[in-house]
Design an enzyme around this catalytic site. Structure first.
Site, mmCIF file in Angstrom:
data_model
loop_
_atom_site.group_PDB
_atom_site.id
_atom_site.type_symbol
_atom_site.label_atom_id
_atom_site.label_comp_id
_atom_site.label_asym_id
_atom_site.label_seq_id
_atom_site.Cartn_x
_atom_site.Cartn_y
_atom_site.Cartn_z
ATOM 1 N N ASN A 1 -4.566 6.310 -0.528
ATOM 2 C CA ASN A 1 -3.789 6.710 0.655
ATOM 3 C C ASN A 1 -3.220 8.113 0.491
ATOM 4 O O ASN A 1 -3.072 8.859 1.456
ATOM 5 C CB ASN A 1 -2.676 5.695 0.919
ATOM 6 N N GLU B 1 -7.003 -0.993 -6.415
ATOM 7 C CA GLU B 1 -6.123 -0.095 -7.182
ATOM 8 C C GLU B 1 -5.122 -0.978 -7.932
ATOM 9 O O GLU B 1 -4.420 -1.787 -7.303
ATOM 10 C CB GLU B 1 -5.375 0.868 -6.253
ATOM 11 N N HIS C 1 -3.504 -3.328 -5.254
ATOM 12 C CA HIS C 1 -3.683 -2.859 -3.868
ATOM 13 C C HIS C 1 -5.127 -3.060 -3.430
ATOM 14 O O HIS C 1 -6.022 -2.333 -3.868
ATOM 15 C CB HIS C 1 -3.282 -1.370 -3.762
ATOM 16 N N SER D 1 0.838 -1.219 0.000
ATOM 17 C CA SER D 1 0.000 0.000 0.000
ATOM 18 C C SER D 1 0.860 1.251 0.000
ATOM 19 O O SER D 1 0.343 2.346 -0.129
ATOM 20 C CB SER D 1 -0.896 -0.007 1.232
#
Ligand code: T1G
Length: 706
Positions: A499, A461, A449, A428
């Site tokens: 993120n 992702e 991800h 991540s």
């Protein structure tokens, strides 16, 4: 080509709806007109004693009213009329002088179920593809062709509200138990059973015994009981929606009004409310999300992508929470072999157990049969060596978040994998290109991800490097879709998309904490804004150590503006990792979350103060996110604003009724955001200085969406 075709045999007209060139049947204006004509013809035909109604689509009965049509509505009056027209058509079906029996296979949703409810009798296939429900709430509207009237009268107010207010779909077996479906049959015999039922009803009308038993009688069957049902339902709706979604309350009102004042008045209220909702900003945003996810489903993720390579066996390295989640989800969604590997058999066994729990959960919730359960569990195997990797088409590594460890796993895998196989990392934070440096074939290395918990979180992702081959991208995207994920392809940059834009939002929450604002005040403000949980609770859920690690990676990449205040490190040092450690910002007993743990304050070296207005909490956290989101879009982290918004909504629950961070930014206005960021920057520091992208958007009055 005609939309409807029919043949009459022994007094029964078998009608098939099959809209040419459309993947699903929907009730559009054209379909309405043709159905009126057909009903008139069947009514005139003395040889027709009854009608059996089918769909010609492989896995779709009717997917509802044509959503494209109400996107074009210009006024509430037009919308109200559209609903009235739908109601009139289904009144025609309900009062048709000959019985009409619906033979349902596949999705029977919204106006499709309302049509079936207007029929005299319903036969459905006991098949996973047969989904029955009224999902209108998810589009910010309410069932507006009689659904709020006919469903409560058929199955009782409580059961009907349970379906309507959640906008959920039920499998045919559940719909049968609820009394929506009268007969449940295997797919192969749907036509003959439906036609037989039609013939039977032509001879003697069917008198339905209303369900619900004693509770039904006590609650649904009398005004006092119903009052209680509506009051409880209203309270539940408000606690879930925080008043941000008007449609469930409108549906509640339409059901209550109809049961109190009769069908005719109920239909009138339904149409009025549909008129108000269909043009609302909330509904428009939710409909935009509906079509955006549909577009994304068809998007291969890379220009000129060759078709994805088929994945018949998956290998997963790392049997921790994420690895086991990926293994279990793959088995239940794709039904293929999954080989799990970890350093020792103890860990492998624990991981296999966790993966099996995902399959067990499907059985418990009657999503699969016992036979299917046995078959799926047999797909799971594991080892502390790379045995069985030689036949894997795809490997996903979910080992400890450390570059050297991931590179070692990559090297070891490339020793045993078939030359065509794809290697994906579930990291991540670590740039995929860095991991791929250890690869002999970087064109087959990519990032996938997943979000935690894998079985429940809808987003994936996919992160190609500059060296990743287009087929590797389409294979990863295609596999993600097979797992039922909504997939966005993002740039190999620190934090990727989700993120990256979540970090400033979480950091700002930590900044508020260290100024004495209570964690539960911060969470309450963001939940009222529309997030499913607040940022502090989210920290406890994902793990404060995991969040801190992600922040440090982003701080290293982006410097001061993404520097987390010392709060998180202090808690991690104290072993306060969140729910998984049984303590974090909140207390946890037997897995149940309690209140704020007062022990955090001495650790943070402060006492909570009166806090700040929630409007300021919301502004600081969301504007920090919007500023970074604009910056990341300008850097090409996501390919389109659509991907960015869907990524934020499915990745961490950005409020869908606001459309996602970029649609929300357009609504706030770049010029206003610029001014507010300037003001916050002067007061709180450079982390709020407007990004170049915001400066440019404010100057040129540009928007992310036309
Ligand atoms: N209207 C218009 N287009 C629709 C549609 C609809 N109701 N349903 C699907 N499509 C299109 C979709 O955009 C896509 O188009 C294609 O069909 C295939 O869909 C009066 C007012 C049925 C379970 O909310 O949940 O009835 O991208 O890729 O995965 O009370 O579509 O190919 O151009 O999703 O097999 C309520 C919405 C309407 C159901 C099939 N109904 N649809 O899933 O295929 S409001 C819904 C779905 C209403 C009444 C009110 C799913 C599906 P394209 P797909 P799928």
């Amino acid at each position: 080509m005609a939309i409807f075709r029919h043949e009459v045999k022994d007094g029964v007209a078998a009608v098939t709806l099959d809209t040419p060139g459309a993947p699903v049947n929907v009730i559009s204006r054209v379909v309405k007109d043709d159905l009126y004509e057909l009903l008139a013809e069947l009514e005139r035909d003395a040889g027709v004693k009854a009608v059996a109604f089918f769909s010609g689509k492989p896995d779709n009965f009717i997917a509802g009213a044509d959503i494209e049509e109400f996107v074009q509505l210009k006024s509430t009056a037009d919308a109200e009329q559209l609903s009235r027209d739908g109601q009139a058509l289904l009144d025609r079906v309900a009062s048709f002088p000959k019985p009409i029996v619906a033979g349902i296979h596949g999705a029977c949703l919204g106006g499709g179920l309302e049509f079936a409810l207007a029929c005299s009798y319903r036969v459905a296939t006991d098949h996973p593809k047969t989904q029955i429900g009224l999902p209108e709430i998810q589009l910010g509207i309410l069932p507006a062709a009689g659904g709020c009237q006919r469903l409560p009268r058929l199955i009782g107010a409580r059961a009907a509200l349970d379906m309507i207010l959640a906008g959920k779909s039920e499998r045919a077996a559940k719909a049968f138990r609820l009394g929506i479906v009268d007969e449940l049959v295997p797919r192969a015999i749907l036509p003959e059973i439906t036609i037989a039922a039609a013939r039977r009803l032509a001879q003697s009308p069917f008198h339905r015994r209303h369900g619900g038993g004693v509770p039904g009688l006590l609650l649904d069957g009398n005004p006092l009981g119903r009052l209680l049902v509506f009051r409880l339902a209203r309270r539940q709706v408000l606690s879930q929606t925080k008043g941000n979604y008007p449609a469930p309350l409108a549906a509640l009102d339409a059901v209550r009004h109809g049961l109190s004042h009769g069908m005719k008045e109920g239909l009138k209220r339904e149409a009025q409310l549909f008129g108000q909702l269909a043009l609302s900003d909330v509904s428009r945003k939710l409909v935009q999300i509906f079509f955006a996810t549909r577009e994304l489903k068809k998007d291969p993720g890379v220009a000129g992508a060759p078709p994805p390579a088929e994945v018949t066996r998956l290998a997963v390295v790392g049997s921790g929470f994420m690895g086991a989640g990926i293994a279990g989800t793959t088995v239940v969604q794709a039904g293929i072999d999954v080989r799990l590997k970890d350093a020792d058999l103890g860990r492998v066994a624990k991981g296999l157990g966790a993966a099996r729990d995902i399959v067990n959960d499907r059985l418990t919730r009657r999503r699969i049969t016992k036979f299917e359960h046995t078959r799926l569990v047999a797909f799971l195997s594991g080892s502390d060596r790379y045995t069985g990797f030689g036949r894997a088409d795809l490997v996903i590594e979910a080992v400890f978040e450390e570059l050297a460890v991931k590179q070692q796993v990559l090297r070891e895998c490339e020793e045993v994998l078939p030359p065509s196989s794809v290697f994906a990392s579930n990291t991540s934070t670590i740039p995929i290109a860095r991991i791929a440096e250890a690869s002999r074939r970087p064109e087959q290395v990519i990032g996938m991800h997943f979000f935690s918990p894998v079985a429940r979180m809808p987003l994936l992702e996919v992160i190609p490097t500059a060296a990743t081959a287009p087929q590797t991208v389409s294979t990863a995207v295609g596999f993600g879709r097979r797992l039922g994920k909504t997939v966005i392809v993002v740039k190999d940059a620190p934090g990727f998309w989700v993120n990256r834009i979540l970090a400033p939002y979480m950091n700002e929450a930590a900044h508020l904490l260290v100024t004495g604002v209570r964690p539960d005040d911060i969470d309450a403000a963001m939940v009222q804004f529309g997030f499913p949980v607040g940022p502090i609770t989210l920290l406890d859920e994902v793990g404060i150590d995991v969040a801190l690690h992600a922040c440090e990676v982003l701080q290293a990449a982006f410097g001061e503006r993404l520097t987390p205040p010392p709060a998180l490190a202090a808690l991690v040092k104290d072993g306060r990792l969140g729910r998984k450690a049984g303590k974090g910002f909140y207390t946890y007993s037997n897995g149940k979350k309690g209140g704020v743990d007062p022990a955090i304050y001495p650790l943070l070296g402060l006492q909570p103060n009166g806090g700040i207005p929630s409007a300021e909490i919301v502004q600081r956290l969301t504007y920090a996110m919007l500023n970074e989101a604009a910056r990341a879009v300008a850097e090409g982290v996501v390919r389109t604003p659509r991907d960015g918004d869907i990524g934020a909504i499915y990745g961490f629950g950005f409020p869908p009724f606001r459309g996602g961070p970029l649609r929300y930014l357009d609504d706030v206005g770049a010029d206003r955001l610029y001014a507010e960021l300037q003001r916050l920057g002067e007061r709180l520091g450079p982390r709020f200085m407007p990004s170049e992208a915001i400066v440019e958007h404010a100057r040129s009055r540009a928007r992310f969406y036309p």
